[in-house]
Write a protein that holds these residues in place. Sequence first.
Motif, PDB file in Angstrom:
ATOM      1  N   GLN A  11       0.253  -0.989  -0.213  1.00 19.75           N
ATOM      2  CA  GLN A  11       0.335  -0.243  -0.614  1.00 19.75           C
ATOM      3  C   GLN A  11       0.891   1.367   0.087  1.00 19.75           C
ATOM      4  O   GLN A  11       0.084   2.442  -0.607  1.00 19.75           O
ATOM      5  CB  GLN A  11      -0.450  -0.170   1.905  1.00 19.75           C
ATOM      6  CG  GLN A  11      -1.788  -0.878   1.660  1.00 19.75           C
ATOM      7  CD  GLN A  11      -3.389  -0.590   2.482  1.00 19.75           C
ATOM      8  OE1 GLN A  11      -2.799  -1.027   3.462  1.00 19.75           O
ATOM      9  NE2 GLN A  11      -4.394   0.103   1.511  1.00 19.75           N
ATOM     10  N   GLU A  28      -0.663  -9.093   1.340  1.00 20.79           N
ATOM     11  CA  GLU A  28      -1.261  -7.141   1.548  1.00 20.79           C
ATOM     12  C   GLU A  28      -1.555  -7.106   0.756  1.00 20.79           C
ATOM     13  O   GLU A  28      -3.161  -6.769   0.042  1.00 20.79           O
ATOM     14  CB  GLU A  28      -0.410  -6.451   1.938  1.00 20.79           C
ATOM     15  CG  GLU A  28      -0.621  -5.154   2.303  1.00 20.79           C
ATOM     16  CD  GLU A  28       0.932  -4.175   2.288  1.00 20.79           C
ATOM     17  OE1 GLU A  28      -0.289  -3.280   2.535  1.00 20.79           O
ATOM     18  OE2 GLU A  28       1.052  -4.100   2.381  1.00 20.79           O
ATOM     19  N   ARG A  65      -5.174  -8.285  -0.421  1.00 17.55           N
ATOM     20  CA  ARG A  65      -6.218  -7.829   0.287  1.00 17.55           C
ATOM     21  C   ARG A  65      -6.901  -7.072  -0.026  1.00 17.55           C
ATOM     22  O   ARG A  65      -7.717  -6.427   0.121  1.00 17.55           O
ATOM     23  CB  ARG A  65      -5.932  -7.727   1.866  1.00 17.55           C
ATOM     24  CG  ARG A  65      -5.844  -8.788   2.328  1.00 17.55           C
ATOM     25  CD  ARG A  65      -5.848  -8.938   4.549  1.00 17.55           C
ATOM     26  NE  ARG A  65      -5.094  -8.265   4.468  1.00 17.55           N
ATOM     27  CZ  ARG A  65      -3.512  -7.905   4.785  1.00 17.55           C
ATOM     28  NH1 ARG A  65      -2.972  -9.352   4.931  1.00 17.55           N
ATOM     29  NH2 ARG A  65      -2.765  -7.458   4.486  1.00 17.55           N
ATOM     30  N   PHE A  66      -5.820  -5.814  -0.693  1.00 17.17           N
ATOM     31  CA  PHE A  66      -6.543  -4.177  -1.015  1.00 17.17           C
ATOM     32  C   PHE A  66      -6.356  -3.882  -2.413  1.00 17.17           C
ATOM     33  O   PHE A  66      -6.647  -3.479  -3.114  1.00 17.17           O
ATOM     34  CB  PHE A  66      -5.036  -3.855  -0.972  1.00 17.17           C
ATOM     35  CG  PHE A  66      -5.586  -4.073   1.067  1.00 17.17           C
ATOM     36  CD1 PHE A  66      -6.251  -2.666   1.803  1.00 17.17           C
ATOM     37  CD2 PHE A  66      -4.585  -4.384   1.518  1.00 17.17           C
ATOM     38  CE1 PHE A  66      -6.500  -2.794   3.043  1.00 17.17           C
ATOM     39  CE2 PHE A  66      -4.304  -4.324   3.463  1.00 17.17           C
ATOM     40  CZ  PHE A  66      -5.918  -3.796   3.700  1.00 17.17           C
ATOM     41  N   SER A  67      -5.788  -4.952  -3.403  1.00 19.79           N
ATOM     42  CA  SER A  67      -5.713  -4.826  -4.771  1.00 19.79           C
ATOM     43  C   SER A  67      -6.653  -6.135  -6.131  1.00 19.79           C
ATOM     44  O   SER A  67      -5.933  -6.877  -5.632  1.00 19.79           O
ATOM     45  CB  SER A  67      -4.394  -4.954  -5.394  1.00 19.79           C
ATOM     46  OG  SER A  67      -3.980  -5.183  -7.047  1.00 19.79           O
ATOM     47  N   HIS A 119      -5.910  -9.517  -6.037  1.00 18.17           N
ATOM     48  CA  HIS A 119      -6.520 -10.749  -5.521  1.00 18.17           C
ATOM     49  C   HIS A 119      -6.902 -11.716  -7.043  1.00 18.17           C
ATOM     50  O   HIS A 119      -7.064 -13.033  -6.643  1.00 18.17           O
ATOM     51  CB  HIS A 119      -7.745 -10.248  -5.525  1.00 18.17           C
ATOM     52  CG  HIS A 119      -8.501 -11.491  -4.848  1.00 18.17           C
ATOM     53  ND1 HIS A 119      -8.686 -12.119  -3.619  1.00 18.17           N
ATOM     54  CD2 HIS A 119     -10.003 -11.514  -5.468  1.00 18.17           C
ATOM     55  CE1 HIS A 119      -9.975 -12.773  -3.516  1.00 18.17           C
ATOM     56  NE2 HIS A 119     -10.518 -12.762  -4.217  1.00 18.17           N
TER      57      HIS A 119
END
Length: 206
Positions: free
Chosen positions: A36, A119, A122-124, A128
């Motif tokens: 991030q 990580e 979870r956020f991209s 994913h």
Amino acid sequence: MSKTTDHIDGRNLRSINTRKKLLEAGHDIFVEYGFQKATITQIIKRAKTGYGTAYIHFTGKDELLIVLMEDVMKRFYEIAEMHFEPASKEEAIAMITNQARLFLENAIEEQAIMKVFAEAIRFSDIAHQKWNEIRERFIEKISNDVAYSQEKGLARKDLNHDLVARNWFALNETHLWDLVNNSNKHSVQEIVRNITTLYTSALYLS
């Protein structure tokens, strides 16, 4: 070789080197800052290349990370695609145990960048989706191995080989991320012994 060919080859070589520098810089920046907080600007500066040149290779940090994921997962694929044609239950168990051990040990060896992948997943959305593709590739190979054992009369035929494969990979995947995130107090050897015993005792015939 003509001057034109020399020029093209030289340009291709520079392009390859630039891409390599960006990937190496990306790896280091991601590990240092996390997914991030890392930026494509940091990566470009670390690679010491121009913005215009960099964006020819990657549209952003997400795309660069996907290439890193593919590169790192090559070793995992090699483990999953090891020759599997056991002649007995004992031979199958030995092969499965070895694959599970190598899979988890490799996760530990790649721990720094695997933390970044966790990580990013979870956020991209892109990361994913990529992990889902990676997961399906593993499941397909496991499913083929289970089907082989069933055809040879080594494993229970009343079980769906695709569902068995999904359950086996899910079990390995859980321990993989636990080891990467240092949230598992057990050794790889202990984990492998327990999960392979559960898996093979349920699947393979006595």
